[in-house]
Write an enzyme that holds these catalytic residues in place. Structure first.
Site, PDB file in Angstrom:
ATOM      1  N   ASP A  26      55.573  -9.344  24.436  1.00 22.27           N
ATOM      2  CA  ASP A  26      55.513 -10.570  25.005  1.00 22.27           C
ATOM      3  C   ASP A  26      56.554 -11.572  24.189  1.00 22.27           C
ATOM      4  OD1 ASP A  26      55.382 -12.439  26.900  1.00 22.27           O
ATOM      5  OD2 ASP A  26      53.683 -13.465  26.258  1.00 22.27           O
ATOM      6  N   ASN A  28      60.194 -12.255  25.297  1.00 26.22           N
ATOM      7  CA  ASN A  28      61.715 -11.792  25.230  1.00 26.22           C
ATOM      8  C   ASN A  28      62.293 -13.130  25.907  1.00 26.22           C
ATOM      9  OD1 ASN A  28      61.021  -9.232  24.687  1.00 26.22           O
ATOM     10  ND2 ASN A  28      61.170  -8.246  26.760  1.00 26.22           N
ATOM     11  N   GLY A  29      61.783 -13.855  26.854  1.00 24.92           N
ATOM     12  CA  GLY A  29      62.247 -15.126  27.447  1.00 24.92           C
ATOM     13  C   GLY A  29      62.374 -15.877  26.474  1.00 24.92           C
ATOM     14  N   ARG A  30      61.498 -16.159  25.834  1.00 25.34           N
ATOM     15  CA  ARG A  30      61.519 -17.385  24.826  1.00 25.34           C
ATOM     16  C   ARG A  30      62.568 -17.367  23.828  1.00 25.34           C
ATOM     17  NH1 ARG A  30      55.513 -17.747  23.845  1.00 25.34           N
ATOM     18  NH2 ARG A  30      55.622 -15.903  25.160  1.00 25.34           N
ATOM     19  N   ARG A  39      67.330 -15.264  30.128  1.00 26.43           N
ATOM     20  CA  ARG A  39      66.262 -14.395  29.748  1.00 26.43           C
ATOM     21  C   ARG A  39      66.255 -12.871  29.734  1.00 26.43           C
ATOM     22  NH1 ARG A  39      61.197 -16.426  30.215  1.00 26.43           N
ATOM     23  NH2 ARG A  39      60.555 -14.443  31.049  1.00 26.43           N
ATOM     24  N   GLU A  73      51.135  -8.098  37.755  1.00 22.34           N
ATOM     25  CA  GLU A  73      51.588  -9.549  38.070  1.00 22.34           C
ATOM     26  C   GLU A  73      52.998  -9.972  38.027  1.00 22.34           C
ATOM     27  OE1 GLU A  73      48.987  -8.577  36.096  1.00 22.34           O
ATOM     28  OE2 GLU A  73      47.595  -8.603  38.191  1.00 22.34           O
ATOM     29  N   ASN A  74      53.838  -9.228  37.355  1.00 21.53           N
ATOM     30  CA  ASN A  74      55.104  -9.510  36.930  1.00 21.53           C
ATOM     31  C   ASN A  74      56.023  -9.316  38.215  1.00 21.53           C
ATOM     32  OD1 ASN A  74      55.114  -8.170  33.585  1.00 21.53           O
ATOM     33  ND2 ASN A  74      55.314 -10.051  34.354  1.00 21.53           N
TER      34      ASN A  74
HETATM   35  C1  IPE Z   1      52.336  -9.473  29.823  1.00 24.66           C
HETATM   36  O1  IPE Z   1      53.269 -10.683  29.618  1.00 24.66           O
HETATM   37  C2  IPE Z   1      52.948  -8.473  30.433  1.00 24.66           C
HETATM   38  C3  IPE Z   1      54.144  -7.572  29.868  1.00 24.66           C
HETATM   39  C4  IPE Z   1      54.423  -7.724  28.687  1.00 24.66           C
HETATM   40  C5  IPE Z   1      54.638  -6.497  30.605  1.00 24.66           C
HETATM   41  P1  IPE Z   1      53.442 -11.900  30.340  1.00 24.66           P
HETATM   42  O2  IPE Z   1      54.575 -12.741  29.919  1.00 24.66           O
HETATM   43  O3  IPE Z   1      53.812 -11.345  32.030  1.00 24.66           O
HETATM   44  O4  IPE Z   1      52.052 -12.523  30.459  1.00 24.66           O
HETATM   45  P2  IPE Z   1      51.294 -13.926  30.987  1.00 24.66           P
HETATM   46  O5  IPE Z   1      51.650 -14.030  32.331  1.00 24.66           O
HETATM   47  O6  IPE Z   1      51.927 -14.790  30.113  1.00 24.66           O
HETATM   48  O7  IPE Z   1      49.767 -13.607  30.884  1.00 24.66           O
HETATM   49  C1  IPE Z   2      57.940  -9.842  28.197  1.00 21.60           C
HETATM   50  O1  IPE Z   2      58.505 -11.332  27.760  1.00 21.60           O
HETATM   51  C2  IPE Z   2      58.591  -8.878  29.056  1.00 21.60           C
HETATM   52  C3  IPE Z   2      57.976  -8.741  30.245  1.00 21.60           C
HETATM   53  C4  IPE Z   2      56.790  -9.158  30.921  1.00 21.60           C
HETATM   54  C5  IPE Z   2      58.809  -7.932  31.150  1.00 21.60           C
HETATM   55  P1  IPE Z   2      58.391 -12.227  28.490  1.00 21.60           P
HETATM   56  O2  IPE Z   2      59.644 -12.221  29.689  1.00 21.60           O
HETATM   57  O3  IPE Z   2      57.251 -12.661  29.359  1.00 21.60           O
HETATM   58  O4  IPE Z   2      59.196 -13.346  27.691  1.00 21.60           O
HETATM   59  P2  IPE Z   2      58.274 -15.021  27.459  1.00 21.60           P
HETATM   60  O5  IPE Z   2      56.871 -14.779  27.721  1.00 21.60           O
HETATM   61  O6  IPE Z   2      58.829 -15.654  28.933  1.00 21.60           O
HETATM   62  O7  IPE Z   2      59.173 -15.490  26.535  1.00 21.60           O
HETATM   63 MG    MG Z   3      55.722 -13.653  28.758  1.00 16.67          MG
END
Ligand code: IPE
Ligand code: IPE
Ligand code: MG
Length: 265
Positions: A26, A28-30, A39, A73-74
């Site tokens: 978790d 990657n986006g941040r 992102r 849920e993604n």
């Molecule tokens: C969990 O990360 C799923 C993956 C890393 C694939 P999310 O970023 O989707 O989780 P939440 O929504 O913050 O719980």
């Molecule tokens: C995890 O990073 C990757 C996936 C869920 C695919 P995020 O995309 O959830 O990154 P944040 O939590 O927004 O930083």
């Molecule tokens: Mg995340």
């Protein structure tokens, strides 16, 4: 098939390299946002971290690595981000599967594949078939995976194959039907990115896993960060319901060493 579960572990394993590590990748986006980048740049960078993590796990003697790549849920994310992640998955499958095979790695995907494009499913099945006989290391990617989905599909499969179990079944009847039925339960769970939740990852299998949460964002999670997680794991006392005194008595009976004795179901 015999699977090692928390209820079949005779002697807890501590001070050792975890045999199975499961990671929620978790942040990657941040990571991208911190750099004023889209992102998607974070997701691309995250793939490089996956390569680093696989290599570091193999070097340290870990046997199974299970990575949460896309949760059930993604799909709720913006359409362009979902499409980007799917394309990235295809590109990675195209480029990496042969390399995984050359390195003796068995590649598996767990999750509900029915929602994926047929091209992705074909890549996955081909990759799994190509690498099926590899025993050095098992890399599992959880894609459109959800812990609740896994439990439900396991019950359905079990009842389809053994309708007579409808009125009475136990853990050992159900366990062969879980998506991760080829692996021991994770010893160490890591979540990067600072959140302290399971987000519907391996609900059943994490029952007695040691949990490790770090603020490090996934693209920054390097071999040193992995070592910190493993060091934390090695300081835990895994009791599986027993008392500390019982664990210590067992340990001294084995010359001060924790000995991993695995009794299979
Ligand atoms: C969990 O990360 C799923 C993956 C890393 C694939 P999310 O970023 O989707 O989780 P939440 O929504 O913050 O719980
Ligand atoms: C995890 O990073 C990757 C996936 C869920 C695919 P995020 O995309 O959830 O990154 P944040 O939590 O927004 O930083
Ligand atoms: Mg995340």
């Amino acid at each position: 098939m015999s699977v090692i579960s928390s209820s079949t572990r005779e002697i807890p394993e501590t001070g050792m390299i975890p045999q199975h590590i499961a990671i929620i990748m978790d942040g990657n986006g941040r990571w991208a946002k911190n750099r004023f980048m889209p992102r998607m740049a974070g997701h691309k960078r995250g793939v490089e971290t996956v390569r680093t993590a696989i290599k570091a796990c193999i070097e340290r003697g870990v046997e199974y690595l299970t990575l949460f790549a896309f949760s059930s849920e993604n799909w709720r994310r913006p359409t362009d981000e979902v499409a980007f992640l799917m394309q990235l998955f295809i590109n990675v499958l195209e480029q990496e599967v042969t390399k995984l095979h050359e390195n003796g790695i068995c590649f598996k995907v767990i999750g509900d594949l029915s929602k994926f494009d047929s091209k992705i499913v074909e890549f996955i099945r081909n990759g799994e078939a190509l690498t099926a006989a590899n025993t050095r290391f098992t890399l599992t990617i959880a894609a459109n995976y959800g812990g609740r989905w896994d439990i439900m599909q396991a019950v359905r499969k079990m009842l389809e194959q053994h309708p007579q179990l409808a009125n009475c079944f136990d853990e050992s009847d159900l366990m062969p039907h879980f998506a991760l039925n080829y692996a021991p339960e994770p010893d160490l769970f890591i979540r990067t990115g600072g959140e302290k939740r399971i987000s519907n990852f391996l609900l059943w299998q994490l029952a007695y896993t040691e949990l490790y949460f770090t603020d490090t964002l996934w693209p920054d999670f390097d071999a040193r960060a992995l070592d910190l997680a493993i060091q934390s794991y090695q300081q835990r006392e895994r009791r599986f319901g027993r008392t500390s005194e019982q664990i210590q008595a067992r340990s001294s009976a084995h010359g001060g060493r924790e000995v991993a004795v695995k009794k299979t179901a």
